[in-house]
Design a protein around this motif. Sequence first.
Motif, PDB file in Angstrom:
ATOM      1  N   LEU A 224      65.471  83.415  58.852  1.00  0.00           N
ATOM      2  CA  LEU A 224      66.781  82.819  59.015  1.00  0.00           C
ATOM      3  C   LEU A 224      67.288  82.962  60.435  1.00  0.00           C
ATOM      4  N   PHE A 225      67.042  84.087  61.071  1.00  0.00           N
ATOM      5  CA  PHE A 225      67.600  84.337  62.385  1.00  0.00           C
ATOM      6  C   PHE A 225      66.535  84.160  63.452  1.00  0.00           C
ATOM      7  N   GLY A 226      66.297  82.928  63.835  1.00  0.00           N
ATOM      8  CA  GLY A 226      65.296  82.620  64.803  1.00  0.00           C
ATOM      9  C   GLY A 226      63.931  82.937  64.259  1.00  0.00           C
TER      10      GLY A 226
ATOM     11  N   THR B  31      72.475  75.740  50.610  1.00  0.00           N
ATOM     12  CA  THR B  31      72.835  75.374  51.974  1.00  0.00           C
ATOM     13  C   THR B  31      73.942  74.332  51.986  1.00  0.00           C
TER      14      THR B  31
ATOM     15  N   GLY C   3      77.905  74.793  57.758  1.00  0.00           N
ATOM     16  CA  GLY C   3      77.075  75.786  58.419  1.00  0.00           C
ATOM     17  C   GLY C   3      76.991  77.064  57.616  1.00  0.00           C
TER      18      GLY C   3
ATOM     19  N   ASP D  65      76.608  82.222  64.787  1.00  0.00           N
ATOM     20  CA  ASP D  65      76.031  81.184  65.634  1.00  0.00           C
ATOM     21  C   ASP D  65      74.544  81.413  65.876  1.00  0.00           C
ATOM     22  N   GLU D  66      74.068  82.632  65.624  1.00  0.00           N
ATOM     23  CA  GLU D  66      72.646  82.931  65.799  1.00  0.00           C
ATOM     24  C   GLU D  66      71.818  82.510  64.588  1.00  0.00           C
ATOM     25  N   ALA D  67      72.488  82.191  63.506  1.00  0.00           N
ATOM     26  CA  ALA D  67      71.779  81.876  62.265  1.00  0.00           C
ATOM     27  C   ALA D  67      71.406  80.404  62.211  1.00  0.00           C
ATOM     28  N   ASP D  68      70.169  80.147  61.855  1.00  0.00           N
ATOM     29  CA  ASP D  68      69.703  78.769  61.685  1.00  0.00           C
ATOM     30  C   ASP D  68      69.921  78.356  60.236  1.00  0.00           C
ATOM     31  N   THR D  69      71.045  77.709  59.977  1.00  0.00           N
ATOM     32  CA  THR D  69      71.364  77.319  58.596  1.00  0.00           C
ATOM     33  C   THR D  69      70.642  76.045  58.170  1.00  0.00           C
ATOM     34  N   THR D  70      69.803  75.486  59.050  1.00  0.00           N
ATOM     35  CA  THR D  70      68.989  74.328  58.669  1.00  0.00           C
ATOM     36  C   THR D  70      67.586  74.756  58.248  1.00  0.00           C
ATOM     37  N   THR D  71      67.367  76.062  58.109  1.00  0.00           N
ATOM     38  CA  THR D  71      66.035  76.603  57.837  1.00  0.00           C
ATOM     39  C   THR D  71      65.316  75.890  56.704  1.00  0.00           C
TER      40      THR D  71
END
Length: 263
Positions: free
Chosen positions: A24-26, A94, A99, A141-147
């Motif tokens: 999730l985080f990068g 999601t 977001g 803002d560091e989380a990629d919610t489009t994962t």
Amino acid sequence: MMNRRTVSVLLLVALATLSGCAGLFGGEPSQTPTNGTNTSEPVHELPLDGSGVIDAHTAALDDAETFTYRQNATARQLGNRSGIINYKNVTAQTNLAEGSLRSEQELAFQPSRAAYVDGQGNAYIRQSAGDNASYQRFDGDEADTTTYRDPGIAGYLDGLNFSDAGTETVDGVTVDRYEVTDPSQVNASAHDPEILTAEGIETISVTVAVDRDGVVRSFEYHVTGENANGDPLGYHLSLQYSDVGSTTVSEPAWLSEARSATD
């Protein structure tokens, strides 16, 4: 012959490359219609193009804005030492517009991991093993919610000569089904099964169901055969997208504990 531990380690690496598994985080089923047009004709023609299927899928999810994703992946050693040697289970809700995201995943040989992003700049991770749990807090803002927007199956679709398996209706939504049931439908130069070699596939059963908006509602991939070292293996991957356009990202029960532990 490769020993059981070595096979397990290699499969763990392979499983980590599956859709939504980068983290999730990068680096790391009731279904409803999407908000799209729900056209009366199939979105895709045969032969299926992996990139085209994924492009239509992600565009439809962008329009729908919300969805629930499920993944189950199991690797199994066959032969005299048969048994499950790796697995990965994921569930995620999601909301792309807000977001926000909530996910839970279980992996073999690792602690369970859950994540929550509230869409307001707060993100938490919970790792647990038995009765022990630890928490981390991140800038949302560091989380990629489009994962989980991209199922990551383009490489699985390519090199397979799908046949039209007809249509069915799931909760009022028409889905077009395509299937592969014979190793002769595999183009070894284009197909990338990762855990096995394409040339080593002995049995295969693949079904992909796409709704008229382009969402891949389900994907079932089951193969048996040999890897590059001649080890007999079986692999099953199941993906599902449901509640498309109607998913609510709810707070996890552990959120207050995570806040207390990280504030």
